[in-house]
Design a protein around this motif. Structure first.
Motif, PDB file in Angstrom:
ATOM      1  N   SER A 286      -3.478   3.331  -1.356  1.00  0.00           N
ATOM      2  CA  SER A 286      -3.656   2.730  -2.668  1.00  0.00           C
ATOM      3  C   SER A 286      -2.676   1.581  -2.860  1.00  0.00           C
ATOM      4  N   SER A 287      -3.075   0.647  -3.694  1.00  0.00           N
ATOM      5  CA  SER A 287      -2.175  -0.397  -4.156  1.00  0.00           C
ATOM      6  C   SER A 287      -2.295  -0.455  -5.672  1.00  0.00           C
ATOM      7  N   GLU A 288      -1.721  -1.466  -6.270  1.00  0.00           N
ATOM      8  CA  GLU A 288      -1.761  -1.565  -7.722  1.00  0.00           C
ATOM      9  C   GLU A 288      -3.191  -1.692  -8.234  1.00  0.00           C
ATOM     10  N   LYS A 289      -4.064  -2.387  -7.482  1.00  0.00           N
ATOM     11  CA  LYS A 289      -5.422  -2.652  -7.950  1.00  0.00           C
ATOM     12  C   LYS A 289      -6.503  -2.067  -7.052  1.00  0.00           C
ATOM     13  N   LEU A 290      -6.175  -1.682  -5.818  1.00  0.00           N
ATOM     14  CA  LEU A 290      -7.185  -1.367  -4.812  1.00  0.00           C
ATOM     15  C   LEU A 290      -7.054   0.042  -4.270  1.00  0.00           C
ATOM     16  N   LEU A 291      -8.202   0.580  -3.861  1.00  0.00           N
ATOM     17  CA  LEU A 291      -8.269   1.809  -3.078  1.00  0.00           C
ATOM     18  C   LEU A 291      -8.926   1.479  -1.744  1.00  0.00           C
ATOM     19  N   ALA A 292      -8.221   1.740  -0.649  1.00  0.00           N
ATOM     20  CA  ALA A 292      -8.786   1.590   0.695  1.00  0.00           C
ATOM     21  C   ALA A 292      -8.989   2.986   1.263  1.00  0.00           C
TER      22      ALA A 292
ATOM     23  N   TRP B 111       0.840  -1.195   0.000  1.00  0.00           N
ATOM     24  CA  TRP B 111       0.000   0.000   0.000  1.00  0.00           C
ATOM     25  C   TRP B 111       0.874   1.243   0.000  1.00  0.00           C
ATOM     26  N   PHE B 112       0.437   2.289  -0.678  1.00  0.00           N
ATOM     27  CA  PHE B 112       1.133   3.571  -0.660  1.00  0.00           C
ATOM     28  C   PHE B 112       0.109   4.680  -0.523  1.00  0.00           C
ATOM     29  N   SER B 113       0.581   5.878  -0.259  1.00  0.00           N
ATOM     30  CA  SER B 113      -0.323   6.985   0.042  1.00  0.00           C
ATOM     31  C   SER B 113      -0.568   7.905  -1.145  1.00  0.00           C
ATOM     32  N   GLY B 114      -0.125   7.513  -2.324  1.00  0.00           N
ATOM     33  CA  GLY B 114      -0.336   8.349  -3.502  1.00  0.00           C
ATOM     34  C   GLY B 114      -1.720   8.203  -4.096  1.00  0.00           C
ATOM     35  N   ASP B 115      -1.999   9.040  -5.108  1.00  0.00           N
ATOM     36  CA  ASP B 115      -3.300   8.992  -5.789  1.00  0.00           C
ATOM     37  C   ASP B 115      -3.504   7.644  -6.457  1.00  0.00           C
ATOM     38  N   PHE B 116      -4.775   7.227  -6.533  1.00  0.00           N
ATOM     39  CA  PHE B 116      -5.108   5.948  -7.145  1.00  0.00           C
ATOM     40  C   PHE B 116      -5.873   6.193  -8.434  1.00  0.00           C
ATOM     41  N   THR B 117      -5.356   5.656  -9.520  1.00  0.00           N
ATOM     42  CA  THR B 117      -6.039   5.724 -10.806  1.00  0.00           C
ATOM     43  C   THR B 117      -6.586   4.345 -11.133  1.00  0.00           C
ATOM     44  N   PRO B 118      -7.897   4.151 -11.000  1.00  0.00           N
ATOM     45  CA  PRO B 118      -8.449   2.797 -11.170  1.00  0.00           C
ATOM     46  C   PRO B 118      -8.397   2.334 -12.619  1.00  0.00           C
ATOM     47  N   LYS B 119      -8.206   1.048 -12.775  1.00  0.00           N
ATOM     48  CA  LYS B 119      -8.306   0.425 -14.090  1.00  0.00           C
ATOM     49  C   LYS B 119      -9.704  -0.191 -14.179  1.00  0.00           C
ATOM     50  N   ILE B 120     -10.619   0.526 -14.815  1.00  0.00           N
ATOM     51  CA  ILE B 120     -12.018   0.117 -14.860  1.00  0.00           C
ATOM     52  C   ILE B 120     -12.253  -0.782 -16.058  1.00  0.00           C
ATOM     53  N   HIS B 121     -12.844  -1.943 -15.816  1.00  0.00           N
ATOM     54  CA  HIS B 121     -13.173  -2.868 -16.892  1.00  0.00           C
ATOM     55  C   HIS B 121     -14.457  -2.407 -17.579  1.00  0.00           C
ATOM     56  N   ASN B 122     -14.425  -2.331 -18.875  1.00  0.00           N
ATOM     57  CA  ASN B 122     -15.563  -1.828 -19.644  1.00  0.00           C
ATOM     58  C   ASN B 122     -16.654  -2.894 -19.777  1.00  0.00           C
ATOM     59  N   PHE B 123     -17.897  -2.431 -19.800  1.00  0.00           N
ATOM     60  CA  PHE B 123     -19.043  -3.327 -19.903  1.00  0.00           C
ATOM     61  C   PHE B 123     -19.858  -2.981 -21.139  1.00  0.00           C
ATOM     62  N   ASP B 124     -20.242  -4.002 -21.886  1.00  0.00           N
ATOM     63  CA  ASP B 124     -21.070  -3.825 -23.080  1.00  0.00           C
ATOM     64  C   ASP B 124     -22.527  -4.110 -22.725  1.00  0.00           C
ATOM     65  N   SER B 125     -23.357  -3.075 -22.727  1.00  0.00           N
ATOM     66  CA  SER B 125     -24.757  -3.212 -22.315  1.00  0.00           C
ATOM     67  C   SER B 125     -25.705  -3.435 -23.492  1.00  0.00           C
ATOM     68  N   SER B 126     -25.170  -3.670 -24.675  1.00  0.00           N
ATOM     69  CA  SER B 126     -26.034  -3.791 -25.858  1.00  0.00           C
ATOM     70  C   SER B 126     -26.966  -4.995 -25.777  1.00  0.00           C
ATOM     71  N   SER B 127     -26.555  -6.054 -25.082  1.00  0.00           N
ATOM     72  CA  SER B 127     -27.390  -7.259 -25.001  1.00  0.00           C
ATOM     73  C   SER B 127     -28.164  -7.360 -23.694  1.00  0.00           C
ATOM     74  N   SER B 128     -28.066  -6.355 -22.836  1.00  0.00           N
ATOM     75  CA  SER B 128     -28.745  -6.406 -21.541  1.00  0.00           C
ATOM     76  C   SER B 128     -30.248  -6.256 -21.704  1.00  0.00           C
ATOM     77  N   GLY B 129     -30.991  -6.953 -20.850  1.00  0.00           N
ATOM     78  CA  GLY B 129     -32.442  -6.851 -20.880  1.00  0.00           C
ATOM     79  C   GLY B 129     -33.115  -8.210 -20.820  1.00  0.00           C
TER      80      GLY B 129
END
Length: 460
Positions: free
Chosen positions: A376-382, A79-97
């Motif tokens: 922050s860590s590589e993948k997480l924000l606490a 963990w470190f105290s710097g800013d966290f830039t999340p890597k957000i996985h994209n979602f395709d909603s075209s088939s939702s419903g």
């Protein structure tokens, strides 16, 4: 008393140089915020002043400050105290419903048959008739005399039985007999038009879902297993969920004797049968559920690093992994290990978390209302934020920024600001509770000592 051994000046400088170089490597890929940079700069200056005039006291202070700087590093996650830039996985909603071929002009029965198909209702009809035969074989003459008027039921009659049962909570009366009363002030003719009172009570008494002759002692849901499996498959197959999902517990009221009955003080019912439910946050649709039956619950996935709560999440999310969904959970499920596992399976996650969870960073600062701290860590924000009390959050898809809400402070009139992850959590996490609220509003007056019948009716 023996004096503590002090470090020579050269040793202190070497220690400080080593500590600073390690910190530079540790935070090489992160951008630290202004406040943390100032704290580290002040800390470094203070350490240099200490090294200029070392003594017994100063060497102890060096060790204490150096230990303090390493407190945010847990054993499993850096963990470190710097800013966290999340890597957000994209979602395709075209088939939702909804996948079922239905429209606003479709008959009401067509909507019901999406879940209670003809195959399921036929099975219930056959098992109800089989249970009558089984009862006749093992019952005494007195018991047989009470059911000698029974006639075999049909799928169409079971549909009528279910229709009456669903209508009863909407026309609330004090007892079952009152639905067929002929009192001019209380009568509701529709019930008598669909089925006679004695026939309804007879089917309710014989209602069954499995064959007692093929009892599976290892399966605690044997009495209702066909219905549970059919409905779980129907829920999964008839809706493609939207981006946001949530998992929470649901409790169906039951106060009778049952081995796996649970007590949850925070729930409205408190006593009952607990299920773990996954919902689509946009529609409130239940996608899947697992009935808690102790150690033999229907948990398929087994991950040693995730624990029992993580296994429940992996079981319910099995169909929806690697698609970019965002999952919201409460602190019973949340853990750094689970969120990292979800992130590796292309799934975003956010939720409250217990500060004592393994691999959580230490944030010992005392906060005033509205203040926050984060690591922050590589993948997480606490994140730790103070409102009326301290709230701990864990996220893989949010930064540590705050946003304005629709609320204002009563005294100052200033618009309230909250961390973005908390705003989203409050917005999406209540889907299961809404489903429970809807079920509680349509409870019927039926009382039964048979737990599987009591559990069946809310499923309908």
């Amino acid at each position: 008393m023996a004096k503590k051994r002090s470090l020579p000046d050269d040793s202190i400088l070497e220690f400080l140089t080593k500590s600073d170089s390690e910190d530079e490597d540790f935070d090489a890929d992160s951008e630290e915020d202004v406040s943390d940079c100032e704290e580290e700069s002040a800390e470094s200056t203070h350490l240099q002043n200490i090294s200029a005039s070392s003594s017994n006291d100063t060497s102890n202070e060096v060790e204490e400050l150096a230990t303090k700087r390493r407190k945010t590093t847990s054993k499993g996650i850096d963990w470190f105290s710097g800013d966290f830039t999340p890597k957000i996985h994209n979602f395709d909603s075209s088939s939702s419903g909804c996948k079922a071929a239905l429209s606003a002009s479709s008959p009401i029965r067509s909507f019901f048959e999406v879940f209670f198909s003809t195959d399921l209702v036929t099975l219930i009809s056959e098992e109800t008739n089989r249970f009558f035969e089984y009862t006749m074989e093992i019952s005494s003459e007195v018991t047989v005399s009470r059911i000698k008027t029974w006639r075999y039921t049909t799928p169409e009659e079971i549909y009528s039985f279910l229709a009456i049962t669903l209508l009863m909570p909407r026309v609330k009366k004090l007892s079952l007999h009152e639905y067929w009363t002929k009192d001019i002030l209380m009568k509701t003719p529709i019930f008598g038009d669909l089925m006679t009172r004695d026939r309804y009570l007879s089917i309710l008494r014989m209602l069954h879902f499995s064959d007692n002759r093929e009892s599976n002692q290892g399966d605690r849901l044997f009495k209702i297993r066909p219905v549970v499996d059919h409905l779980r498959a129907a829920f999964k197959n008839n809706l493609v969920p939207f981006k946001n999902l949530c998992i929470d517990e649901s409790l169906m009221l039951f106060k009778g004797r049952l081995f796996f009955k649970q007590f949850i003080p925070s729930k409205r019912s408190r006593f009952g049968i607990k299920t773990f439910v996954i919902c689509d946050c946009e529609t409130g649709f239940i996608l899947d559920f697992v009935v808690y039956t102790g150690a033999k619950s229907d948990i398929v996935e087994q991950h040693a690093d995730l624990g029992k709560s993580g296994d429940i999440v992996s079981t319910l999310m099995h169909t929806y992994l690697d698609k970019g969904h965002t999952l919201y959970v409460d602190n019973w499920y949340s853990s750094p290990a689970l969120f990292c596992w979800l992130h590796d399976r292309a799934t975003n996650a956010c939720g409250t978390v217990r500060r004592s969870r393994r691999d959580m960073p230490r944030m010992e600062e005392k906060l005033k209302k509205g203040e926050l701290r984060f690591r922050s860590s590589e993948k997480l924000l606490a994140l730790k934020w103070c409102d009326k009390r301290e709230v701990w959050m864990l996220s893989t898809c949010h930064s540590a920024g705050v946003i304005e809400t629709t609320k204002k402070d009563r005294q100052t009139g200033v618009v309230t600001k909250k961390p973005e992850c908390i705003v989203d959590y409050n917005r999406f996490m209540g889907a299961v509770d809404k489903a429970d609220m809807m079920l509680s509003s349509i409870e019927s007056v039926r009382k039964s000592l048979k737990w599987y019948k009591k559990f069946f009716f809310p499923l309908g």
